[in-house]
Structures are given as structure tokens and as C-alpha cells.
Design a protein around this motif. Structure first.
Motif, PDB file in Angstrom:
ATOM      1  N   PHE A  83      49.286  96.071  -0.869  1.00  0.00           N
ATOM      2  CA  PHE A  83      49.889  97.341  -1.283  1.00  0.00           C
ATOM      3  C   PHE A  83      48.807  98.375  -1.593  1.00  0.00           C
ATOM      4  O   PHE A  83      48.929  99.549  -1.216  1.00  0.00           O
ATOM      5  N   ALA A  84      47.728  97.966  -2.243  1.00  0.00           N
ATOM      6  CA  ALA A  84      46.622  98.888  -2.545  1.00  0.00           C
ATOM      7  C   ALA A  84      46.007  99.427  -1.256  1.00  0.00           C
ATOM      8  O   ALA A  84      45.653 100.611  -1.182  1.00  0.00           O
ATOM      9  N   LEU A  85      45.891  98.579  -0.224  1.00  0.00           N
ATOM     10  CA  LEU A  85      45.372  99.040   1.065  1.00  0.00           C
ATOM     11  C   LEU A  85      46.314 100.071   1.692  1.00  0.00           C
ATOM     12  O   LEU A  85      45.867 101.075   2.251  1.00  0.00           O
ATOM     13  N   LEU A  86      47.620  99.814   1.611  1.00  0.00           N
ATOM     14  CA  LEU A  86      48.609 100.741   2.166  1.00  0.00           C
ATOM     15  C   LEU A  86      48.547 102.101   1.468  1.00  0.00           C
ATOM     16  O   LEU A  86      48.535 103.143   2.131  1.00  0.00           O
ATOM     17  N   GLU A  87      48.524 102.070   0.157  1.00  0.00           N
ATOM     18  CA  GLU A  87      48.443 103.327  -0.604  1.00  0.00           C
ATOM     19  C   GLU A  87      47.185 104.101  -0.251  1.00  0.00           C
ATOM     20  O   GLU A  87      47.223 105.313  -0.054  1.00  0.00           O
ATOM     21  N   ASP A  88      46.070 103.396  -0.163  1.00  0.00           N
ATOM     22  CA  ASP A  88      44.799 104.033   0.157  1.00  0.00           C
ATOM     23  C   ASP A  88      44.821 104.610   1.567  1.00  0.00           C
ATOM     24  O   ASP A  88      44.387 105.742   1.793  1.00  0.00           O
ATOM     25  N   GLY A  89      45.336 103.850   2.521  1.00  0.00           N
ATOM     26  CA  GLY A  89      45.401 104.323   3.903  1.00  0.00           C
ATOM     27  C   GLY A  89      46.280 105.554   4.047  1.00  0.00           C
ATOM     28  O   GLY A  89      45.924 106.505   4.750  1.00  0.00           O
ATOM     29  N   LEU A  90      47.422 105.552   3.375  1.00  0.00           N
ATOM     30  CA  LEU A  90      48.319 106.701   3.444  1.00  0.00           C
ATOM     31  C   LEU A  90      47.720 107.919   2.741  1.00  0.00           C
ATOM     32  O   LEU A  90      47.809 109.040   3.241  1.00  0.00           O
ATOM     33  N   ARG A  91      47.065 107.693   1.613  1.00  0.00           N
ATOM     34  CA  ARG A  91      46.397 108.794   0.892  1.00  0.00           C
ATOM     35  C   ARG A  91      45.326 109.429   1.766  1.00  0.00           C
ATOM     36  O   ARG A  91      45.275 110.652   1.918  1.00  0.00           O
ATOM     37  N   ARG A  92      44.489 108.606   2.401  1.00  0.00           N
ATOM     38  CA  ARG A  92      43.426 109.137   3.256  1.00  0.00           C
ATOM     39  C   ARG A  92      43.995 109.860   4.471  1.00  0.00           C
ATOM     40  O   ARG A  92      43.496 110.902   4.871  1.00  0.00           O
ATOM     41  N   PHE A  93      45.070 109.317   5.063  1.00  0.00           N
ATOM     42  CA  PHE A  93      45.695 109.968   6.208  1.00  0.00           C
ATOM     43  C   PHE A  93      46.196 111.350   5.824  1.00  0.00           C
ATOM     44  O   PHE A  93      45.985 112.320   6.549  1.00  0.00           O
TER      45      PHE A  93
END
Length: 134
Positions: free
Chosen positions: A102-112
Motif C-alpha cells: 500500500f505504501a508503494l501504491l500511495e507513493d507511486g500515485l503521489r509521484r505520478f
């Protein structure tokens, strides 16, 4: 009791940005897994639209009828299917029970959203932690 051999680490991307990564502590040479919705591979898949993607075709909803159609991804994983569905015009909520993923998903979406402000406009995608049944 089992020991989790994976750890969240900070990763420096080729463009200089920092990201969250997941690394297997048993293999120090392994590159961490990251979620990158703006990767060259994802850009290639989205080039010319995503209507030809299997996950989009499987839903069988014409593009003109997708606005407001809510899709739940109960096993978000690394978020690829959820992202493609959102790029196709669906409203998508993905659930991920593993806090590190979940932390990876949040980070990926934030960066996108930071890096691709124009292309992220209208992208209706969010991820929620925990079990979908809850």
C-alpha cells in the motif's frame, strides 16, 4: 512466527526523484520494487489510448459510457490494472491489505500526480489500505 524478509527503502530514480521501494533483505544486489505509473513501459501501454488493454475490454463498457462507472479492484497489487482502468475513464478504488505494498501504491500515485499534472487530470484513482471485505 515468520519473519518478513522485505523492507521499505528510499530509492533514488534515474530522474533524481526519490521513491519508496520494497527490497528483499536476503538479496542485497536486488533492485527494489517500485510503483511507477509514469514509467516508459506504462507510457508505451497508454500510448494511443488504453481501450485495447485486456482489462479494459473485459469490462465491456464503451468509452462514452464510462464516466461515473465505479470499479473496485479488490486485489490492487502493484496497481497496474487499476491505473489502466482509471486511464480508460473509469472511477477506480483499489484495496491493498499489505501495508508495505500500500505504501508503494500511495507513493507511486503521489509521484505520478506531481510529475504528470496534465495527464493526471481526470484520473479518478485512489487506493485504500486493508481488506476489501472490511
Amino acid at each position: 512466527m515468520t519473519v518478513d524478509p522485505f523492507d521499505l527503502v528510499d530509492v533514488r530514480l534515474k530522474n533524481g526523484d526519490s521513491a519508496k521501494g520494497l527490497r528483499d533483505l536476503r538479496d542485497i544486489l536486488q533492485h527494489p520494487v517500485i510503483v511507477d505509473f509514469a514509467s516508459p513501459k506504462m507510457k508505451f501501454r497508454c500510448r494511443g489510448g488504453v481501450d485495447g488493454e485486456s482489462i479494459v475490454k473485459a469490462l465491456g463498457v464503451q468509452r462514452k459510457n464510462r464516466t461515473g462507472v465505479l470499479v473496485y479492484d479488490f486485489t490492487a497489487g502493484l496497481g497496474t490494472d487499476a491505473f489502466l482502468l482509471a486511464a480508460a475513464g473509469f472511477s477506480v478504488v483499489g484495496f491493498e491489505r499489505d501495508p508495505k505494498i500500500f505504501a508503494l501504491l500511495e507513493d507511486g500515485l503521489r509521484r505520478f500526480r506531481l510529475d504528470a499534472i496534465e495527464s493526471s487530470q481526470g484520473l479518478d484513482l485512489k487506493f485504500l489500505p486493508g481488506e476489501a471485505k472490511d
